[in-house]
Design an enzyme around this catalytic site. Sequence first.
Site, PDB file in Angstrom:
ATOM      1  N   ASP A   1       0.850  -1.194   0.000  1.00 33.73           N
ATOM      2  CA  ASP A   1       0.000   0.000   0.000  1.00 33.73           C
ATOM      3  C   ASP A   1       0.891   1.252   0.000  1.00 33.73           C
ATOM      4  O   ASP A   1       1.892   1.326   0.724  1.00 33.73           O
ATOM      5  CB  ASP A   1      -0.914   0.001   1.235  1.00 33.73           C
ATOM      6  N   ILE A   2       0.503   2.258  -0.784  1.00 35.07           N
ATOM      7  CA  ILE A   2       1.309   3.471  -0.929  1.00 35.07           C
ATOM      8  C   ILE A   2       1.277   4.323   0.344  1.00 35.07           C
ATOM      9  O   ILE A   2       2.175   5.140   0.568  1.00 35.07           O
ATOM     10  CB  ILE A   2       0.807   4.282  -2.155  1.00 35.07           C
TER      11      ILE A   2
ATOM     12  N   ASN B   1     -13.066  -3.320   2.204  1.00 37.67           N
ATOM     13  CA  ASN B   1     -14.074  -2.270   2.375  1.00 37.67           C
ATOM     14  C   ASN B   1     -15.000  -2.238   1.165  1.00 37.67           C
ATOM     15  O   ASN B   1     -14.549  -2.320   0.021  1.00 37.67           O
ATOM     16  CB  ASN B   1     -13.389  -0.902   2.514  1.00 37.67           C
TER      17      ASN B   1
ATOM     18  N   GLY C   1     -15.495   3.395   3.785  1.00 39.32           N
ATOM     19  CA  GLY C   1     -14.321   4.161   3.363  1.00 39.32           C
ATOM     20  C   GLY C   1     -13.624   3.601   2.142  1.00 39.32           C
ATOM     21  O   GLY C   1     -12.434   3.854   1.943  1.00 39.32           O
ATOM     22  N   GLN C   2     -14.356   2.862   1.291  1.00 42.46           N
ATOM     23  CA  GLN C   2     -13.715   2.361   0.065  1.00 42.46           C
ATOM     24  C   GLN C   2     -13.377   3.538  -0.841  1.00 42.46           C
ATOM     25  O   GLN C   2     -14.260   4.345  -1.176  1.00 42.46           O
ATOM     26  CB  GLN C   2     -14.636   1.382  -0.676  1.00 42.46           C
TER      27      GLN C   2
ATOM     28  N   HIS D   1     -10.169  -5.310  -3.308  1.00 45.17           N
ATOM     29  CA  HIS D   1      -8.851  -5.544  -2.707  1.00 45.17           C
ATOM     30  C   HIS D   1      -9.023  -5.965  -1.259  1.00 45.17           C
ATOM     31  O   HIS D   1      -9.914  -5.471  -0.556  1.00 45.17           O
ATOM     32  CB  HIS D   1      -7.949  -4.311  -2.803  1.00 45.17           C
TER      33      HIS D   1
ATOM     34  N   HIS E   1      -7.003  -5.937   2.244  1.00 49.69           N
ATOM     35  CA  HIS E   1      -5.856  -5.367   2.947  1.00 49.69           C
ATOM     36  C   HIS E   1      -5.286  -6.416   3.902  1.00 49.69           C
ATOM     37  O   HIS E   1      -6.048  -7.023   4.678  1.00 49.69           O
ATOM     38  CB  HIS E   1      -6.288  -4.185   3.826  1.00 49.69           C
TER      39      HIS E   1
HETATM   40  P1  5GP Z   1      -9.752   1.376   0.337  1.00 49.24           P
HETATM   41  O1  5GP Z   1      -9.871   2.644   1.141  1.00 49.24           O
HETATM   42  O2  5GP Z   1     -10.439   1.499  -1.012  1.00 49.24           O
HETATM   43  O3  5GP Z   1     -10.181   0.145   1.091  1.00 49.24           O
HETATM   44  O4  5GP Z   1      -8.211   1.163   0.084  1.00 49.24           O
HETATM   45  C1  5GP Z   1      -7.515   1.704  -0.998  1.00 49.24           C
HETATM   46  C2  5GP Z   1      -6.052   1.640  -0.647  1.00 49.24           C
HETATM   47  O5  5GP Z   1      -5.314   1.871  -1.832  1.00 49.24           O
HETATM   48  C3  5GP Z   1      -5.621   2.687   0.382  1.00 49.24           C
HETATM   49  O6  5GP Z   1      -5.087   2.049   1.528  1.00 49.24           O
HETATM   50  C4  5GP Z   1      -4.589   3.519  -0.385  1.00 49.24           C
HETATM   51  O7  5GP Z   1      -3.511   3.947   0.423  1.00 49.24           O
HETATM   52  C5  5GP Z   1      -4.158   2.585  -1.490  1.00 49.24           C
HETATM   53  N1  5GP Z   1      -3.692   3.257  -2.698  1.00 49.24           N
HETATM   54  C6  5GP Z   1      -4.301   4.310  -3.316  1.00 49.24           C
HETATM   55  N2  5GP Z   1      -3.605   4.651  -4.422  1.00 49.24           N
HETATM   56  C7  5GP Z   1      -2.543   3.799  -4.499  1.00 49.24           C
HETATM   57  C8  5GP Z   1      -1.463   3.673  -5.438  1.00 49.24           C
HETATM   58  O8  5GP Z   1      -1.338   4.395  -6.438  1.00 49.24           O
HETATM   59  N3  5GP Z   1      -0.557   2.691  -5.186  1.00 49.24           N
HETATM   60  C9  5GP Z   1      -0.658   1.858  -4.102  1.00 49.24           C
HETATM   61  N4  5GP Z   1       0.305   0.925  -3.953  1.00 49.24           N
HETATM   62  N5  5GP Z   1      -1.667   1.958  -3.204  1.00 49.24           N
HETATM   63  C10 5GP Z   1      -2.598   2.911  -3.406  1.00 49.24           C
END
Ligand code: 5GP
Length: 112
Positions: free
Chosen positions: A30-31, A85, A91-92, A98, A100
């Site tokens: 994750d970034i 999520n 908070g998606q 995906h 986590h």
């Molecule tokens: P969500 O909030 O949708 O469950 O999680 C999305 C995740 O994607 C977040 O934890 C966010 O930090 C990660 N993310 C968003 N953009 C990027 C990216 O460009 N590269 C990577 N490796 N992770 C990302």
Amino acid sequence: MENCLFCKIVNGEIPAAKVYEDDAVLAFKDINPQAPVHVLFIPKQHVASVAQPQDATQLGELFLHAADYARIEGHEAKGYRLVTNHGDDAGQTVHHLHVHLLAGRQLGWPPG
Ligand code: 5GP
Ligand code: ZN
């Protein structure tokens, strides 16, 4: 799918720190990590969230590979969390399914 961030990672348009890959699944760091270990496991095929899986195998593979990775990296004894999520209340932010993997610190429960 056009304009999907994670599809762009799958097809190489956007770089990512990959930790696992096979025909169906990609995993990368994750970034914006929320724990010392924060890896995302995604299907290579575009699926918007856990609410629209292709089939049970697709969902199962994400969890199985995440648990395998956690074991191989030595996190089984102390513990880890797998979470996905769906939608705004959860908070998606990226609308490509995906899971986590969070590990490496004491994780609070319930999550915020
Ligand atoms: P969500 O909030 O949708 O469950 O999680 C999305 C995740 O994607 C977040 O934890 C966010 O930090 C990660 N993310 C968003 N953009 C990027 C990216 O460009 N590269 C990577 N490796 N992770 C990302
Ligand atoms: Zn996608």
